[in-house]
Motif scaffolding. Structure first.
Motif, PDB file in Angstrom:
ATOM      1  N   GLN A  14       0.831  -1.209   0.000  1.00 42.28           N
ATOM      2  CA  GLN A  14       0.000   0.000   0.000  1.00 42.28           C
ATOM      3  C   GLN A  14       0.862   1.255   0.000  1.00 42.28           C
ATOM      4  OE1 GLN A  14      -2.376  -0.730   3.475  1.00 42.28           O
ATOM      5  NE2 GLN A  14      -3.853  -2.024   2.391  1.00 42.28           N
ATOM      6  N   ALA A  15       1.980   1.199   0.731  1.00 45.46           N
ATOM      7  CA  ALA A  15       2.899   2.355   0.768  1.00 45.46           C
ATOM      8  C   ALA A  15       3.505   2.594  -0.613  1.00 45.46           C
ATOM      9  CB  ALA A  15       3.995   2.118   1.800  1.00 45.46           C
ATOM     10  N   ARG A  16       3.873   1.499  -1.317  1.00 41.67           N
ATOM     11  CA  ARG A  16       4.440   1.642  -2.666  1.00 41.67           C
ATOM     12  C   ARG A  16       3.415   2.234  -3.623  1.00 41.67           C
ATOM     13  NH1 ARG A  16       7.277  -3.292  -1.561  1.00 41.67           N
ATOM     14  NH2 ARG A  16       5.557  -4.517  -2.410  1.00 41.67           N
ATOM     15  N   GLN A  17       2.172   1.781  -3.526  1.00 47.19           N
ATOM     16  CA  GLN A  17       1.129   2.294  -4.406  1.00 47.19           C
ATOM     17  C   GLN A  17       0.878   3.778  -4.143  1.00 47.19           C
ATOM     18  OE1 GLN A  17      -2.293  -0.259  -3.900  1.00 47.19           O
ATOM     19  NE2 GLN A  17      -1.570  -1.701  -5.431  1.00 47.19           N
ATOM     20  N   ALA A  18       0.852   4.166  -2.854  1.00 51.78           N
ATOM     21  CA  ALA A  18       0.626   5.575  -2.510  1.00 51.78           C
ATOM     22  C   ALA A  18       1.764   6.444  -3.032  1.00 51.78           C
ATOM     23  CB  ALA A  18       0.497   5.721  -0.992  1.00 51.78           C
ATOM     24  N   GLN A  19       3.005   5.941  -2.914  1.00 48.92           N
ATOM     25  CA  GLN A  19       4.145   6.724  -3.396  1.00 48.92           C
ATOM     26  C   GLN A  19       4.119   6.833  -4.920  1.00 48.92           C
ATOM     27  OE1 GLN A  19       8.212   5.318  -2.822  1.00 48.92           O
ATOM     28  NE2 GLN A  19       8.794   7.380  -2.224  1.00 48.92           N
ATOM     29  N   PHE A  20       3.767   5.741  -5.607  1.00 50.82           N
ATOM     30  CA  PHE A  20       3.669   5.783  -7.065  1.00 50.82           C
ATOM     31  C   PHE A  20       2.651   6.849  -7.474  1.00 50.82           C
ATOM     32  CE2 PHE A  20       2.500   4.823 -11.315  1.00 50.82           C
ATOM     33  CZ  PHE A  20       3.488   4.049 -11.880  1.00 50.82           C
ATOM     34  N   PHE A  21       1.494   6.821  -6.825  1.00 49.26           N
ATOM     35  CA  PHE A  21       0.414   7.758  -7.148  1.00 49.26           C
ATOM     36  C   PHE A  21       0.879   9.200  -6.968  1.00 49.26           C
ATOM     37  CE2 PHE A  21      -3.303  10.301  -6.207  1.00 49.26           C
ATOM     38  CZ  PHE A  21      -4.273   9.833  -7.076  1.00 49.26           C
ATOM     39  N   ASN A  22       1.425   9.513  -5.782  1.00 46.72           N
ATOM     40  CA  ASN A  22       1.827  10.897  -5.487  1.00 46.72           C
ATOM     41  C   ASN A  22       2.989  11.349  -6.360  1.00 46.72           C
ATOM     42  OD1 ASN A  22      -0.069  11.459  -3.431  1.00 46.72           O
ATOM     43  ND2 ASN A  22       1.137  10.318  -1.944  1.00 46.72           N
ATOM     44  N   THR A  23       3.976  10.467  -6.554  1.00 42.97           N
ATOM     45  CA  THR A  23       5.137  10.836  -7.364  1.00 42.97           C
ATOM     46  C   THR A  23       4.747  11.056  -8.815  1.00 42.97           C
ATOM     47  OG1 THR A  23       6.535   9.504  -5.897  1.00 42.97           O
ATOM     48  CG2 THR A  23       7.503  10.202  -7.980  1.00 42.97           C
ATOM     49  N   THR A  24       3.824  10.240  -9.319  1.00 44.78           N
ATOM     50  CA  THR A  24       3.350  10.403 -10.699  1.00 44.78           C
ATOM     51  C   THR A  24       2.823  11.811 -10.931  1.00 44.78           C
ATOM     52  OG1 THR A  24       2.807   8.077 -11.032  1.00 44.78           O
ATOM     53  CG2 THR A  24       1.620   9.663 -12.389  1.00 44.78           C
ATOM     54  N   PHE A  25       1.979  12.295 -10.034  1.00 41.50           N
ATOM     55  CA  PHE A  25       1.342  13.594 -10.258  1.00 41.50           C
ATOM     56  C   PHE A  25       2.246  14.773  -9.901  1.00 41.50           C
ATOM     57  CE2 PHE A  25      -2.424  10.897 -10.387  1.00 41.50           C
ATOM     58  CZ  PHE A  25      -3.065  11.423 -11.509  1.00 41.50           C
ATOM     59  N   THR A  26       3.176  14.583  -8.958  1.00 39.97           N
ATOM     60  CA  THR A  26       4.109  15.686  -8.686  1.00 39.97           C
ATOM     61  C   THR A  26       5.055  15.888  -9.869  1.00 39.97           C
ATOM     62  OG1 THR A  26       5.564  14.159  -7.477  1.00 39.97           O
ATOM     63  CG2 THR A  26       4.083  15.523  -6.169  1.00 39.97           C
ATOM     64  N   VAL A  27       5.582  14.782 -10.401  1.00 34.57           N
ATOM     65  CA  VAL A  27       6.480  14.889 -11.557  1.00 34.57           C
ATOM     66  C   VAL A  27       5.700  15.380 -12.783  1.00 34.57           C
ATOM     67  CG1 VAL A  27       8.007  13.615 -13.127  1.00 34.57           C
ATOM     68  CG2 VAL A  27       8.072  13.145 -10.667  1.00 34.57           C
ATOM     69  N   MET A  28       4.457  14.968 -12.894  1.00 38.17           N
ATOM     70  CA  MET A  28       3.616  15.439 -13.994  1.00 38.17           C
ATOM     71  C   MET A  28       3.455  16.961 -13.927  1.00 38.17           C
ATOM     72  SD  MET A  28      -0.244  14.151 -14.876  1.00 38.17           S
ATOM     73  CE  MET A  28       0.229  12.451 -14.566  1.00 38.17           C
ATOM     74  N   GLY A  29       3.266  17.485 -12.717  1.00 36.24           N
ATOM     75  CA  GLY A  29       3.166  18.935 -12.551  1.00 36.24           C
ATOM     76  C   GLY A  29       4.465  19.620 -12.918  1.00 36.24           C
ATOM     77  N   HIS A  30       5.581  18.987 -12.589  1.00 38.30           N
ATOM     78  CA  HIS A  30       6.899  19.542 -12.922  1.00 38.30           C
ATOM     79  C   HIS A  30       7.112  19.552 -14.439  1.00 38.30           C
ATOM     80  CE1 HIS A  30      10.918  20.794 -11.827  1.00 38.30           C
ATOM     81  NE2 HIS A  30      11.441  19.894 -12.653  1.00 38.30           N
TER      82      HIS A  30
END
Length: 258
Positions: free
Chosen positions: A46-62
C-alpha cells in the motif's frame, strides 16, 4: 523472515506441555509469524502504491511547468488523465494537490525520483510504467519540447533506465499518439505498429513474437498492480496493453502470421 513467534511459541509451549506443548507452540508461533509477515507485506504494498500515485502527479506537474508556466492545455491534459483513471472525491483532490506541488519553485525532482526508486526496489516494470506515464503526459499536446525531453532524460537516468531506454519508449509512444490522433476505431498504420513493437519490417516473425510477448508481460495490469501500480492506474496499463495487442495484430495480419 519472522521467527520470534516461533521462538516464543516453542518456549511457552515447552513450559506448559513439554514435548507436545513445544510442538504445538512452535506451530502456533509459525502461524503468527506468517500472518504478521502477510500484514507487513500488505502495508508495504500500500505504501508503494501511494508513493507511485503521489510521485506520478508531482512529476507530472513539474513536466507541465517545463515551458516556464502551466497553461490551460497542461491542466486539461492532467484532468483528462485523471478522468481516464476515473479519479473522484479524495483521490482526485490528492492528485491535484500533488500536481500543484510539482509546480513549486522549490520542488526537488532528483530527490523525489531517488526516493521513488528506493521504494520500488528494482521493480523494473513499475519504473518503466512510471516513465511511460510521464512520456504520455509530455506528448499529449502533440509536441515534445526540449525542456520536457530534458526532464524525461533526468527521470530515466535517476530510475536507472538510461537514455537508450528512454529513446526506445519515446519512439514507441509517439507511434501510439499518432495512432490515437487518427480517431477512435481507425486501423493502426503498419509503420506505427512496427514502432510500437520496437521492430522493423526486416525483423523475423520470431523476433516480432518475442517482442510482443515481452511487451505484454511488462504491461500486464494485474502484474503491475501486484508490484506497486495503484489500482486507480490500472486503466492506463489496460489501454497500453490493448495498443500493444492492436499493433501485433496489425503486423501479424500484414505478414500472414499464425
Amino acid at each position: 523472515m519472522r521467527i520470534w513467534g516461533k521462538v516464543f511459541g516453542f518456549i511457552i509451549g515447552y513450559m506448559f506441555g513439554r514435548g507436545f506443548g513445544a510442538v504445538l507452540g512452535l506451530w502456533l508461533g509459525h502461524l503468527f509469524d506468517k500472518r504478521a509477515g502477510f500484514a507487513d507485506m500488505m502495508r508495504k504494498g500500500q505504501a508503494r502504491q501511494a508513493q507511485f500515485f503521489n510521485t506520478t502527479f508531482t512529476v507530472m506537474g513539474h513536466v507541465a511547468k517545463a515551458s516556464g508556466h502551466v497553461t490551460d492545455v497542461d491542466i486539461r491534459i492532467a484532468s483528462m488523465l485523471m478522468d481516464q483513471m476515473k479519479l473522484t472525491g479524495d483521490a482526485r483532490k490528492d492528485a491535484q494537490t500533488a500536481f500543484r506541488k510539482g509546480r513549486d519553485a522549490d520542488f526537488d525532482l532528483v530527490e523525489t525520483l531517488r526516493e521513488f526508486r528506493a521504494m520500488s526496489q528494482g521493480r523494473t516494470e513499475i519504473l518503466q510504467m512510471f516513465l511511460e506515464i510521464q512520456i504520455q503526459t509530455a506528448l499529449s499536446d502533440g509536441e515534445l519540447h526540449s525542456k520536457e525531453k530534458q526532464i524525461l532524460s533526468t527521470v530515466a537516468k535517476e530510475l536507472g533506465l538510461g537514455q537508450a531506454h528512454l529513446d526506445a519508449l519515446l519512439n514507441r509512444w509517439q507511434a501510439e499518439f499518432h495512432h490515437h490522433q487518427s480517431g477512435a476505431g481507425s486501423a493502426m498504420q503498419l509503420d506505427d505498429a512496427y514502432s510500437m513493437l520496437g521492430k522493423e519490417e526486416s525483423s523475423s516473425d520470431q523476433e516480432i513474437k518475442r517482442a510482443y510477448r515481452k511487451l505484454m508481460n511488462e504491461h500486464h495490469p494485474d502484474k503491475l498492480v501486484a508490484k506497486g501500480l495503484p489500482e486507480e492506474m490500472m486503466e492506463l496499463a489496460k489501454a497500453k496493453a490493448q495498443d500493444i495487442q492492436s499493433a501485433y495484430e496489425t503486423v501479424k495480419t500484414s505478414r500472414g502470421m499464425r
